[in-house]
Design a protein around this motif. Structure first.
Motif, mmCIF file in Angstrom:
data_model
loop_
_atom_site.group_PDB
_atom_site.id
_atom_site.type_symbol
_atom_site.label_atom_id
_atom_site.label_comp_id
_atom_site.label_asym_id
_atom_site.label_seq_id
_atom_site.Cartn_x
_atom_site.Cartn_y
_atom_site.Cartn_z
ATOM 1 N N GLU A 1 -1.781 -12.225 -2.925
ATOM 2 C CA GLU A 1 -2.279 -11.598 -4.145
ATOM 3 C C GLU A 1 -1.243 -11.527 -5.259
ATOM 4 O O GLU A 1 -1.487 -10.905 -6.281
ATOM 5 C CB GLU A 1 -2.761 -10.174 -3.805
ATOM 6 N N ASP B 1 -8.569 -13.005 -9.171
ATOM 7 C CA ASP B 1 -9.704 -12.132 -8.873
ATOM 8 C C ASP B 1 -10.933 -12.882 -8.368
ATOM 9 O O ASP B 1 -11.284 -13.951 -8.867
ATOM 10 C CB ASP B 1 -10.072 -11.313 -10.112
ATOM 11 N N ARG C 1 -9.332 -10.616 -14.493
ATOM 12 C CA ARG C 1 -8.232 -11.465 -14.944
ATOM 13 C C ARG C 1 -8.596 -12.934 -14.788
ATOM 14 O O ARG C 1 -9.458 -13.280 -13.989
ATOM 15 C CB ARG C 1 -6.971 -11.177 -14.115
ATOM 16 N N GLU D 1 -4.908 0.974 -13.539
ATOM 17 C CA GLU D 1 -5.217 2.382 -13.316
ATOM 18 C C GLU D 1 -5.041 2.747 -11.861
ATOM 19 O O GLU D 1 -5.463 2.036 -10.972
ATOM 20 C CB GLU D 1 -6.628 2.749 -13.817
ATOM 21 N N LEU E 1 -8.929 9.016 -1.362
ATOM 22 C CA LEU E 1 -8.031 7.870 -1.195
ATOM 23 C C LEU E 1 -7.772 7.107 -2.476
ATOM 24 O O LEU E 1 -8.635 7.025 -3.349
ATOM 25 C CB LEU E 1 -8.637 6.887 -0.183
ATOM 26 N N HIS E 2 -6.603 6.495 -2.518
ATOM 27 C CA HIS E 2 -6.308 5.554 -3.580
ATOM 28 C C HIS E 2 -7.371 4.465 -3.513
ATOM 29 O O HIS E 2 -7.597 3.876 -2.470
ATOM 30 C CB HIS E 2 -4.929 4.945 -3.347
ATOM 31 N N LYS E 3 -8.022 4.225 -4.644
ATOM 32 C CA LYS E 3 -9.142 3.296 -4.608
ATOM 33 C C LYS E 3 -8.670 1.847 -4.453
ATOM 34 O O LYS E 3 -9.366 1.030 -3.855
ATOM 35 C CB LYS E 3 -9.946 3.453 -5.908
ATOM 36 N N LEU E 4 -7.505 1.534 -5.019
ATOM 37 C CA LEU E 4 -7.117 0.126 -5.134
ATOM 38 C C LEU E 4 -5.672 -0.135 -4.725
ATOM 39 O O LEU E 4 -4.892 -0.627 -5.527
ATOM 40 C CB LEU E 4 -7.258 -0.319 -6.596
ATOM 41 N N PRO E 5 -5.289 0.181 -3.503
ATOM 42 C CA PRO E 5 -3.856 0.048 -3.188
ATOM 43 C C PRO E 5 -3.448 -1.372 -2.806
ATOM 44 O O PRO E 5 -2.868 -1.597 -1.748
ATOM 45 C CB PRO E 5 -3.677 1.012 -2.005
ATOM 46 N N SER E 6 -3.733 -2.330 -3.655
ATOM 47 C CA SER E 6 -3.306 -3.707 -3.379
ATOM 48 C C SER E 6 -3.035 -4.432 -4.683
ATOM 49 O O SER E 6 -3.512 -4.033 -5.746
ATOM 50 C CB SER E 6 -4.385 -4.457 -2.595
ATOM 51 N N MET E 7 -2.291 -5.527 -4.593
ATOM 52 C CA MET E 7 -1.991 -6.321 -5.784
ATOM 53 C C MET E 7 -3.241 -6.997 -6.334
ATOM 54 O O MET E 7 -3.283 -7.360 -7.501
ATOM 55 C CB MET E 7 -0.968 -7.406 -5.445
ATOM 56 N N LEU E 8 -4.228 -7.194 -5.478
ATOM 57 C CA LEU E 8 -5.449 -7.842 -5.949
ATOM 58 C C LEU E 8 -6.313 -6.864 -6.738
ATOM 59 O O LEU E 8 -6.854 -7.202 -7.783
ATOM 60 C CB LEU E 8 -6.242 -8.393 -4.754
ATOM 61 N N ASP E 9 -6.440 -5.665 -6.232
ATOM 62 C CA ASP E 9 -7.388 -4.722 -6.844
ATOM 63 C C ASP E 9 -6.757 -3.864 -7.936
ATOM 64 O O ASP E 9 -7.446 -3.400 -8.839
ATOM 65 C CB ASP E 9 -7.998 -3.835 -5.758
ATOM 66 N N TYR E 10 -5.457 -3.618 -7.830
ATOM 67 C CA TYR E 10 -4.752 -2.971 -8.934
ATOM 68 C C TYR E 10 -4.398 -4.106 -9.894
ATOM 69 O O TYR E 10 -3.634 -5.005 -9.559
ATOM 70 C CB TYR E 10 -3.494 -2.266 -8.434
ATOM 71 N N TRP F 1 -6.264 2.662 5.820
ATOM 72 C CA TRP F 1 -7.121 3.129 4.717
ATOM 73 C C TRP F 1 -8.549 3.313 5.214
ATOM 74 O O TRP F 1 -9.192 4.323 4.962
ATOM 75 C CB TRP F 1 -7.087 2.105 3.576
ATOM 76 N N ARG G 1 -10.839 7.242 -4.788
ATOM 77 C CA ARG G 1 -12.202 7.279 -4.300
ATOM 78 C C ARG G 1 -12.203 8.299 -3.178
ATOM 79 O O ARG G 1 -11.449 8.148 -2.219
ATOM 80 C CB ARG G 1 -12.593 5.888 -3.796
ATOM 81 N N GLU H 1 0.837 -1.207 0.000
ATOM 82 C CA GLU H 1 0.000 0.000 0.000
ATOM 83 C C GLU H 1 0.876 1.263 0.000
ATOM 84 O O GLU H 1 0.594 2.231 -0.713
ATOM 85 C CB GLU H 1 -0.917 -0.016 1.227
ATOM 86 N N GLN I 1 -9.650 -3.357 2.862
ATOM 87 C CA GLN I 1 -8.573 -2.376 2.827
ATOM 88 C C GLN I 1 -7.857 -2.451 4.166
ATOM 89 O O GLN I 1 -8.380 -3.012 5.131
ATOM 90 C CB GLN I 1 -9.146 -0.958 2.643
#
Lengths: 813, 339, 161
Positions: free
Chosen positions: C45, B235, B231, A684, A691-700, B133, A688, A275, B129
């Motif tokens: 992940e 996911d 993906r 991308e 905040l960063h919407k997707l600060p993880s390897m799963l969501d980014y 966060w 949100r 993150e 999160q």
């Protein structure tokens, strides 16, 4: 020299560090464990924009196991930044935070858990300020300023350059297109999270091990921010587990680790979480673009006018350079007789953007190549033929006074077209939209795009007359050669390239060359692993050092064999006269002879690029010793019911000048294609609220093996006079054409235009809905910011003038 | 490095012992099997149980027993890899093999269990999160706060059911055996869930899912599962469509359609399924069924992809899954997504 | 609460006194000095921290030592035997499949498990097997090539013996 004349160059050899990497021996920064080492954590702001009223660290200090707690009050009040013109960062924020994730305090403790727990005990009293989360927000609220400096309220940089009369060029055109594009920001996502270990030893000297691409700049910044003589600081760049530009700035965590080590008297390690890597960022700028281009009936460009608006985030970073790069590299690809560029970088309360693979050029390349595709369609021209016709002339100057040397783009286009079956497939895929194809929702398309990229920036980040790159080659009596260089191997293989070049010159094997990691106390300065400069600049310096060493050895061997030095060659670990090879002496013996004659054999090599900056303000950004070229064809299918895109094949032809090691070049090309695919379709960095919407390897979303098609790489060699044995860059340029090629292929498949990346399935369905409704089948930005660009600096176009003298540069003899 | 909070780890060797431990420690205890859902959540401090009761060492919870004729029973701690690769399941319940094989990544499927996937925590990208966060944006009602950030006026949590196997098991008519210190009971899949993002499981916390019971395979049943995600790996589903139908010739005799990831629990589309029964399947009927199934789906903006897009694709996927099951051939569904 | 865990790592019996909540990843790196196992997210992940437990690829960031006592753990340090690289390691070296090298240990181990189960996989099977290992450098091309090359060589070796 013909290719066959090389012993090492051109061979697909393993990288010199490959063995250590496959057995797990390579020590990345987080793999370092020193005796008594403490662990540190940063407390980061939860506010996007706020004034710091007070910070209470007493509860954290009282926690057992805590060794030190620091805030801005415990550090010299000195700001820093990678560019001299943007000194706007603080190791720990003193008065104000400008983004969620801004560091405000740090703790060193006996273990990481205690440090983290202590961070949660620090109380920060914030006075929230209005958070500006977009270019539009920031321009609409000049009363709220993120920084006090810049080219206007929340405008970090505003540039305008004009080369020739664009209006006249548009008047003369048969077709004038104006298009608007948007390119979303993205993160580098290196697999290795940034880490640093600092040790301020009892002798008052500091050593920092860090996963950095730029140890020299980190060295300078540490001296400045810690108010400690640079002479007492040593920065060692550990092997970097992926950089892509994300480890190119000096960072807060590096400075803080040093200060905590000074305070605790222990080594201190700090490793960012995933993150935190997203907050540290310096990734691709989101850029809005407006581009107007005039075309003749035959597809020639009469002139081009580009406007870019960059969402810079909260700090300067490389942003001024990024802003220029969105404009100044475009003219080296095609013949653009007149050119106008206006660009602005806007501050927002988001993690700062900076250099990511293809720095600043990826976004406008997407715009330009999509626009060319639209123009070709309107003009009834084949997109490949049209581009082939307008490829820039080698050894000329561009409208904006850049000197280009060799250009292999024509050959790249031809080879990509041929390998992909472009002509046949473009026609066939269109025809196959018959009854059978209509039944399946999967439509096939083929798209093409081209690009160019610089092989090292022609000017340094801070102005100076010193070499950009230095190498020291020392021969030992056993016949080994130690090469010291400040370049960081970030996986691109720079250590290997230097070993190959040294081995080639000295007639020894790469295994005989000892490479050491970039270490500011041991190695001459190299500016860093960025801007695709290392192979060329360090390579040229390595060749020079090795040649000087060879000359010294030859002088001694010549004396021994009683021949002229000019008659000697070095090969097969021997030095001798080719016609009398039986008398050749071993390389080890040759070194002994050399040392007996000259004393210690240690020779420097230095490189600085040719001085070709345009003679106008801003002319320093864009020049490069030479430019690489790429052409890419993508074949894909799009599901018109779901918008899902499946890549089938990517063919990419890259003008590498000369492949010093084809395996490594292919690896760079394939990696670039991969990263382009991710940006084109899914990656991308979005927000949100604040905040960063997707600060993880799963969501980014980073593509897996399943989203990555087979990549077919074709290397084109042009033997550039500026490069080491003719080589140009490969690490960044091949990313550029992939994204527009995908966009153009989607258009070919479905007849829709997605003028923004990432090209997601929902945008595709939206465009198809518009198409069905009889509206323009385009999804893309609908509005542009209201911002007055500077009155442009008007300079005569240098288009078509002969190139400045090549192979003329400082330190070359 | 993100690390786990401290806890005590108990490793019973029988299910009865596990049930007693859960009863004894009450709310302070949580069950863990593969850990692939719980541990990331614990690292982000969604859960900080004082006690973990590990199910991995309980042999009776592992393995696939029974036969197609008599019904197959899958121990809850059987890994998803084992479920996906099991010959009888591949043959008789292909949608289940597909769904289990589409969960996250190969490594995760080697660790994650069928019981864990059935009970997988609901997801929301305001919730999954880090602690920092969530604190920065304002805690939500699912953890540490009292409002829903997706639907701020809402009195309930809208976190999304994100199990791949649950909608399939539901559509297949599977049952679950639950064991607690007080005894055991067997419930249909439908009874495991309720439509609330926080209290998404209708079972008591002290009840352990012991096994998943598939009905005896009956001639003519076919099944399919389609999964929407960005993906092909890692996911979670942001839409899952499970369809099971019994065909007699080209007439549908029985049908179940269950949607995943459109609500806080798997959502059956009874009307849509009913519209198929007794019918010969035609493209028009499929379109009608797809409309009926997708109509009530109300995805919200709390997962990957935009929610209008997920709604659009619901219709497409239902149509494709029905077509695949009812033998209208390939209509764009890939073999990876459809069984 | 610290517990004594006995692990079989790369054929050696190793013991460590560690808090029970310390993951296998942390224990390997911090207590056993086996830093060849890397980490990219610690949340399952990315696949970087993959090790083999009884031959199966698992995520060491989500595994507790206490849960796998008695099992055979293989890390990248245990792949080479008697100073000879495993054919996968050799192929990765020769084909340039490791760039930054950070995802390499996890990918090598995942591929090793694949080849143990399926000695001559198709390219699609290799893709499927490695779908849980992110790599940001290579575009996977050279990795897939290297796994195929290793499979071919191992097959030949098998045929000879």
């Amino acid at each position: 020299m013909t290719k066959n004349a090389f012993a090492v160059i051109g061979r697909p050899l393993p990288k010199v560090d490959a063995w250590a990497k496959v057995v797990g021996e390579t020590k990345y920064a987080d793999d370092l464990f020193l005796p008594r080492m403490a662990y540190a954590k940063l407390l980061r702001s939860a506010h996007a924009h706020a004034r710091i009223r007070s910070i209470d660290t007493s509860r954290a200090r009282a926690l057992p196991g805590v060794l030190a707690v620091v805030t801005a009050a415990d550090l010299p009040r000195v700001k820093f930044g990678i560019l001299p013109v943007s000194q706007d960062e603080e190791a720990l924020c003193a008065e104000k935070v400008r983004m969620v994730g801004d560091p405000v305090a740090a703790v060193a403790a006996v273990d990481e858990e205690t440090a983290e727990q202590a961070c949660r005990l620090i109380e920060v009293d914030y006075e929230p300020l209005v958070a500006l989360m977009s270019i539009f927000d920031s321009l609409a609220h000049p009363e709220t300023r993120i920084h006090e400096y810049g080219d206007g309220p929340n405008v970090h940089k505003n540039v305008a350059l004009q080369f020739g009369d664009v209006d006249a060029a548009f008047d003369a055109a048969h077709l004038v297109r104006e298009d608007v594009f948007f390119f979303e920001g993205s993160n580098h996502l290196p697999m290795e999270q940034h880490a640093a270990v600092a040790h301020w030893a009892s002798d008052g000297k500091l050593t920092l091990w860090s996963s950095t691409q730029t140890p020299h700049y980190v060295h300078r910044v540490l001296a400045k921010v810690l108010e400690t003589p640079a002479a007492h600081i040593r920065v060692i760049a550990t092997p970097v587990g992926g950089g892509f530009g994300g480890k190119t700035d000096p960072f807060s965590h590096e400075i803080v680790a040093c200060q905590l080590s000074r305070l605790t008297g222990r080594p201190v390690k700090i490793t960012l979480t995933r993150e935190e890597v997203f907050y540290t960022h310096r990734g691709r700028h989101p850029v809005l673009m407006w581009i107007k281009t005039g075309f003749t009936k035959q597809g020639d460009i009469t002139g081009c006018h580009l406007r870019t608006w960059l969402d810079g985030g909260a700090y300067g970073s490389y942003g001024v350079a990024s802003t220029f790069y969105t404009g100044v590299i475009n003219p080296v690809t095609y013949k653009i007789p007149v050119y106008k560029f206006e660009g602005a970088r806007i501050f927002t309360n988001k993690p700062p953007c900076g250099p990511k693979r293809g720095h600043g050029t990826v976004q406008p390349r997407f715009a330009l190549e999509c626009q060319l595709d639209k123009a070709a369609e309107q003009l009834g021209l084949d997109p490949a033929d049209m581009r082939r016709r307008i490829v820039a002339e080698p050894f000329t100057k561009t409208a904006n006074h850049l000197t280009v040397t060799t250009i292999g783009l024509g050959e790249c286009i031809d080879k990509a077209v041929e390998a992909s079956g472009w002509r046949d497939k473009r026609a066939r895929l269109r025809v196959s939209a018959g009854p059978a194809a209509r039944r399946s929702p999967k439509k096939r398309g083929l798209g093409l795009a081209c690009s160019a990229y610089l092989t090292g920036a022609g000017t340094a980040i801070y102005w100076n007359d010193m070499p950009h790159s230095g190498v020291l080659a020392r021969a030992d009596r056993g016949g080994g050669v130690t090469v010291l260089c400040g370049a960081t191997d970030i996986g691109q293989g720079s250590d290997s390239i230097l070993a190959y070049l040294t081995a080639e010159v000295l007639g020894i094997e790469p295994k005989d060359v000892h490479m050491h990691p970039a270490d500011t106390s041991l190695a001459p300065v190299d500016l860093g692993s960025y801007s695709s400069r290392v192979t060329l600049m360090c390579g040229m310096a390595a060749i020079q050092a090795a040649e000087r060493l060879r000359d010294a050895i030859f002088a001694a061997v010549a004396r021994k064999l009683e021949v002229s030095p000019a008659s000697l060659v070095a090969r097969e670990r021997k030095v001798g006269v080719p016609d009398d090879w039986d008398k050749a002496v071993s390389f080890a013996r040759a070194v002994e002879l050399g040392e007996a004659l000259h004393g210690v054999l240690a020779f420097p090599g230095s490189y600085a690029p040719p001085k070709r900056a345009g003679k106008y303000k801003g002319g320093g950004v864009g020049p490069s010793p030479c430019y690489s070229y790429s052409a890419c064809v993508v074949e894909l299918t799009v599901d018109e019911d779901t918008g899902a895109v499946e890549l089938e094949h990517v063919w990419i032809a890259h003008d590498i000048g000369r492949a010093l090691n084809p395996l490594l070049v292919e690896g760079q090309v394939e990696g670039s294609v991969y990263m382009g695919i991710g940006e084109a379709l899914m990656e991308e960095q979005v927000f949100r609220k604040t905040l960063h919407k997707l600060p993880s390897m799963l969501d980014y979303k980073s593509p897996t093996t399943l989203e990555t098609p087979d990549i077919h790489t074709i290397l084109v060699e042009t033997d550039d006079p500026e490069g080491p044995f003719g080589a140009k860059e490969a690490g960044q340029g091949p990313l550029l054409p992939v994204i527009p090629a995908i966009a153009n292929a989607i258009h070919h498949a479905l007849g829709i235009r997605i003028d923004e990346v990432p090209i997601t399935p929902d945008k595709i369905l939206k465009a198809l809905d518009l198409k069905r409704a009889g509206k323009p089948a385009r999804v893309g930005p609908e509005r542009l910011p209201l911002l007055t660009f500077k009155v442009p600096l008007v300079v005569e176009s240098a288009f078509g003038e002969p190139a400045d003298a090549v192979v003329s540069r400082p330190f070359s003899s | 490095m993100i690390r786990l909070p401290a806890f005590t780890y108990l490793a019973p060797s029988t299910i009865d012992a596990a049930a007693r431990l859960v009863a004894e420690h009450g709310r302070e205890a949580m069950l863990v099997a593969g850990g692939t859902d719980l541990y990331p959540n614990m690292k982000r401090r969604q859960f900080e149980p004082k006690v973990l009761v590990g199910l991995r060492g309980i042999r009776e919870l592992r393995g696939i027993r029974g036969s197609a004729a008599g019904g197959v029973t899958i121990g809850a701690a059987t890994t998803l890899s084992a479920v996906a690769a099991h010959r009888d399941i591949v043959r008789d319940f292909p949608a289940l093999a597909t769904a289990a094989g589409l969960v996250s990544s190969p490594q995760l499927r080697n660790m994650g269990t069928i019981g864990g996937n059935v009970c997988v925590d609901t997801r929301c990208n305001y919730y999954n999160q880090s602690y920092e966060w969530r604190k920065a944006i304002g805690f939500c009602m699912k953890k540490d706060g009292d409002i829903c950030l997706v639907a701020p006026g809402s009195s309930r949590c809208w976190a999304v059911s994100s199990s791949d196997t649950a909608p399939v098991l539901w559509a297949l008519g599977a049952k679950l055996r639950l064991v607690s210190a007080e005894g055991e009971r067997t419930i249909p899949m439908a009874a495991l869930y309720q439509d609330d993002g926080i209290e998404y499981l209708a079972k008591r916390p002290d009840e352990i899912v012991a096994d998943v019971q598939l009905p005896a395979a009956v001639e003519g049943w076919r099944s399919a599962y389609l999964k929407l995600r960005r993906r092909g790996s890692f996911d979670f589903p942001v839409l899952g469509v499970a369809v099971a139908a019994r065909m007699e010739g080209d007439v549908v005799r029985d049908a179940r359609i269950v949607l995943g990831a459109v609500a806080s629990q798997p959502r059956p589309s009874e009307k849509a399924a009913a519209a198929l029964v007794g019918q010969r399947v035609t493209p028009d009927l499929i379109a009608h069924v797809a409309d009926l199934a997708a109509g009530p789906a109300k995805p919200l903006d709390n997962t990957d992809f935009s929610h209008p897009y997920r709604k659009k694709v619901t219709r497409v996927f239902v149509a494709r899954a029905v077509a695949a099951v009812c033998g209208l051939g390939d209509s764009g569904a890939t073999s990876e997504e459809v069984a | 609460m610290k517990v004594r865990v006995a692990l079989n790592v790369n054929g050696e019996s190793r013991e460590a006194l560690v808090p029970v909540h310390k993951t296998l990843l942390e224990v390997l790196r911090e207590d056993l000095g086996l830093t060849g196992t890397k980490h990219g997210c610690e949340l399952g992940e990315c696949g970087t921290c993959t090790v083999l437990v009884d031959g199966e690829p698992v995520l060491s960031c989500l595994a507790l030592p206490v849960e796998i006592e008695g099992a055979h753990i293989t890390t990248v340090e245990g792949m080479a035997e008697g100073g000879r690289l495993h054919p996968l390691q050799q192929a990765f070296v020769e084909l340039g499949a490791a760039q930054c090298g950070y995802c390499t240990p996890g990918i090598l181990l995942t591929a090793m498990a694949l080849l143990a189960e399926r000695p001559s996989p198709t390219r699609e099977e290799v893709r499927e097997a490695l779908a849980g290992n992110l790599c940001r450098c290579t575009g996977y091309t050279k990795i897939l090539d290297a796994v195929e090359l290793a499979a071919l060589r191992m097959g030949r070796q098998e045929a000879r013996t």
